[in-house]
Design an enzyme around this catalytic site. Structure first.
Site, PDB file in Angstrom:
ATOM      1  N   ASP A   1       0.780  -1.063   0.010  1.00  0.00           N
ATOM      2  CA  ASP A   1       0.137   0.448   0.080  1.00  0.00           C
ATOM      3  C   ASP A   1       0.942   1.382   0.032  1.00  0.00           C
ATOM      4  O   ASP A   1       1.640   1.238   0.488  1.00  0.00           O
ATOM      5  CB  ASP A   1      -0.812   0.128   1.116  1.00  0.00           C
ATOM      6  CG  ASP A   1      -0.757  -0.788   2.347  1.00  0.00           C
ATOM      7  OD1 ASP A   1       0.909  -0.516   2.289  1.00  0.00           O
ATOM      8  OD2 ASP A   1      -0.805  -0.968   3.490  1.00  0.00           O
TER       9      ASP A   1
ATOM     10  N   ASN B   1      -8.663  -2.842  13.148  1.00  0.00           N
ATOM     11  CA  ASN B   1      -9.735  -3.036  13.019  1.00  0.00           C
ATOM     12  C   ASN B   1      -9.641  -4.018  12.267  1.00  0.00           C
ATOM     13  O   ASN B   1     -10.638  -5.129  11.713  1.00  0.00           O
ATOM     14  CB  ASN B   1     -10.346  -1.358  12.566  1.00  0.00           C
ATOM     15  CG  ASN B   1      -9.698  -1.492  10.882  1.00  0.00           C
ATOM     16  OD1 ASN B   1      -8.416  -1.750  11.150  1.00  0.00           O
ATOM     17  ND2 ASN B   1      -9.320  -0.490  10.173  1.00  0.00           N
TER      18      ASN B   1
ATOM     19  N   HIS C   1      -7.323  -5.153  10.017  1.00  0.00           N
ATOM     20  CA  HIS C   1      -7.542  -4.389   8.225  1.00  0.00           C
ATOM     21  C   HIS C   1      -5.921  -4.966   7.762  1.00  0.00           C
ATOM     22  O   HIS C   1      -5.131  -5.362   8.536  1.00  0.00           O
ATOM     23  CB  HIS C   1      -7.110  -3.145   7.995  1.00  0.00           C
ATOM     24  CG  HIS C   1      -5.882  -2.212   8.350  1.00  0.00           C
ATOM     25  ND1 HIS C   1      -6.161  -0.901   9.109  1.00  0.00           N
ATOM     26  CD2 HIS C   1      -4.701  -2.861   8.864  1.00  0.00           C
ATOM     27  CE1 HIS C   1      -4.976  -0.310   8.981  1.00  0.00           C
ATOM     28  NE2 HIS C   1      -3.956  -1.287   8.944  1.00  0.00           N
TER      29      HIS C   1
ATOM     30  N   GLU D   1      -9.806  -2.259   4.040  1.00  0.00           N
ATOM     31  CA  GLU D   1     -10.676  -1.780   5.711  1.00  0.00           C
ATOM     32  C   GLU D   1     -11.884  -2.566   5.627  1.00  0.00           C
ATOM     33  O   GLU D   1     -12.323  -3.142   4.569  1.00  0.00           O
ATOM     34  CB  GLU D   1     -11.216  -0.243   5.735  1.00  0.00           C
ATOM     35  CG  GLU D   1     -10.092   0.664   5.647  1.00  0.00           C
ATOM     36  CD  GLU D   1      -9.020   0.784   6.822  1.00  0.00           C
ATOM     37  OE1 GLU D   1      -8.305  -0.048   6.916  1.00  0.00           O
ATOM     38  OE2 GLU D   1      -9.058   1.818   7.616  1.00  0.00           O
TER      39      GLU D   1
HETATM   40  C1  F6R Z   1       1.172  -1.494   6.054  1.00  0.00           C
HETATM   41  C2  F6R Z   1      -0.120  -2.470   6.097  1.00  0.00           C
HETATM   42  C3  F6R Z   1      -1.217  -1.979   7.386  1.00  0.00           C
HETATM   43  C4  F6R Z   1      -0.350  -2.921   8.916  1.00  0.00           C
HETATM   44  C5  F6R Z   1      -0.986  -2.656   9.856  1.00  0.00           C
HETATM   45  C6  F6R Z   1      -0.470  -2.791  11.044  1.00  0.00           C
HETATM   46  O1  F6R Z   1       1.965  -1.512   4.575  1.00  0.00           O
HETATM   47  O2  F6R Z   1      -0.434  -3.466   5.597  1.00  0.00           O
HETATM   48  O3  F6R Z   1      -1.864  -3.317   7.011  1.00  0.00           O
HETATM   49  O4  F6R Z   1      -0.103  -3.867   8.514  1.00  0.00           O
HETATM   50  O5  F6R Z   1      -1.749  -1.440  10.451  1.00  0.00           O
HETATM   51  O6  F6R Z   1       0.675  -1.439  11.298  1.00  0.00           O
HETATM   52  P1  F6R Z   1       1.803  -1.711  12.590  1.00  0.00           P
HETATM   53  O7  F6R Z   1       2.377  -2.994  12.494  1.00  0.00           O
HETATM   54  O8  F6R Z   1       2.255  -0.163  12.507  1.00  0.00           O
HETATM   55  O9  F6R Z   1       0.513  -1.883  14.277  1.00  0.00           O
END
Ligand code: F6R
Length: 206
Positions: free
Chosen positions: A37, A106, A108, A113
């Site tokens: 992303d 959440n 994701h 989302e």
């Molecule tokens: C970012 C991504 C997100 C993160 C998720 C957890 O490339 O794919 O799905 O893996 O938001 O983020 P952290 O590791 O910062 O808790």
């Protein structure tokens, strides 16, 4: 073809990969990477961009060829063409061999989302309140967090040959339980991983 994630969770993994590359134990010479992303509206050399994150934490320190590293272009003139281009790229190289994932509070994965259905293709997404709040820790204020992102969809993730889900912190225990043992529902996007034939979960819930 390696599918990669950003965020706090994989930082330790990237540190280890850098060390092992320096020690000659891991070779990136023929590796193609595809990131999940990128924020919309952010230049790739902006410190908050996921391209910058990947360069800083991994790409600049290993023998990967930069032209073999792909991150969506959040500044593309036409975002839908960029999404299509990204899926074409994934398909052209034969899909993802190993997909590294983190999970949001959440549920994701990537920036898929919670919603009414699982979205298959790479797409533009409006980030939910929980995600904006969580990501505001990297910005001066929540108002500065981009409200949209491009994310790889569920198809490329689910077609990856192997999926490695990393989960760090007791605050993720609740959502991890829902994702792995609850109903499979787009309201908990990571729950789709229950259907993946080769999923490994590594978690440290302290
Ligand atoms: C970012 C991504 C997100 C993160 C998720 C957890 O490339 O794919 O799905 O893996 O938001 O983020 P952290 O590791 O910062 O808790």
């Amino acid at each position: 073809m390696l599918g990669l994630a950003t965020g706090s969770t994989p930082i330790g993994t990237y540190e280890k990969l850098v060390k092992q590359n320096v020690e000659g134990k891991v070779d990136f010479a023929h590796v193609i990477t595809i990131n999940l992303d990128e924020y919309v509206g952010i230049e790739k050399n902006n410190e908050q961009s996921y391209r910058y994150f990947m360069n800083t934490h991994l790409f600049n320190h290993v023998n990967v060829s930069m032209q073999n590293t792909y991150v969506p272009n959040g500044k593309a003139d036409d975002l839908s063409i960029e999404c299509q281009r990204y899926d074409d790229k994934i398909n052209k190289v034969g899909g993802i061999d190993l997909q590294l994932l983190g999970i949001g509070h959440n549920g994701h994965i990537g920036f898929n989302e919670p919603g009414e259905y699982f979205e298959g293709n790479t797409h533009v997404v409006s980030l939910g309140k929980t995600t904006l709040e969580a990501n505001s820790r990297f910005f001066a204020s929540i108002e500065e967090v981009p409200t949209q992102a491009i994310t790889v969809g569920m198809q490329a993730i689910m077609q990856a040959k192997k999926v490695l889900l990393l989960v760090n912190g007791v605050d993720k225990e609740f959502i991890l339980n829902k994702a792995l043992y609850g109903p499979i529902t787009p309201k908990v996007p990571a729950s789709i991983l229950q259907l993946h034939p080769d999923l490994t979960v590594i978690c440290c819930l302290e």
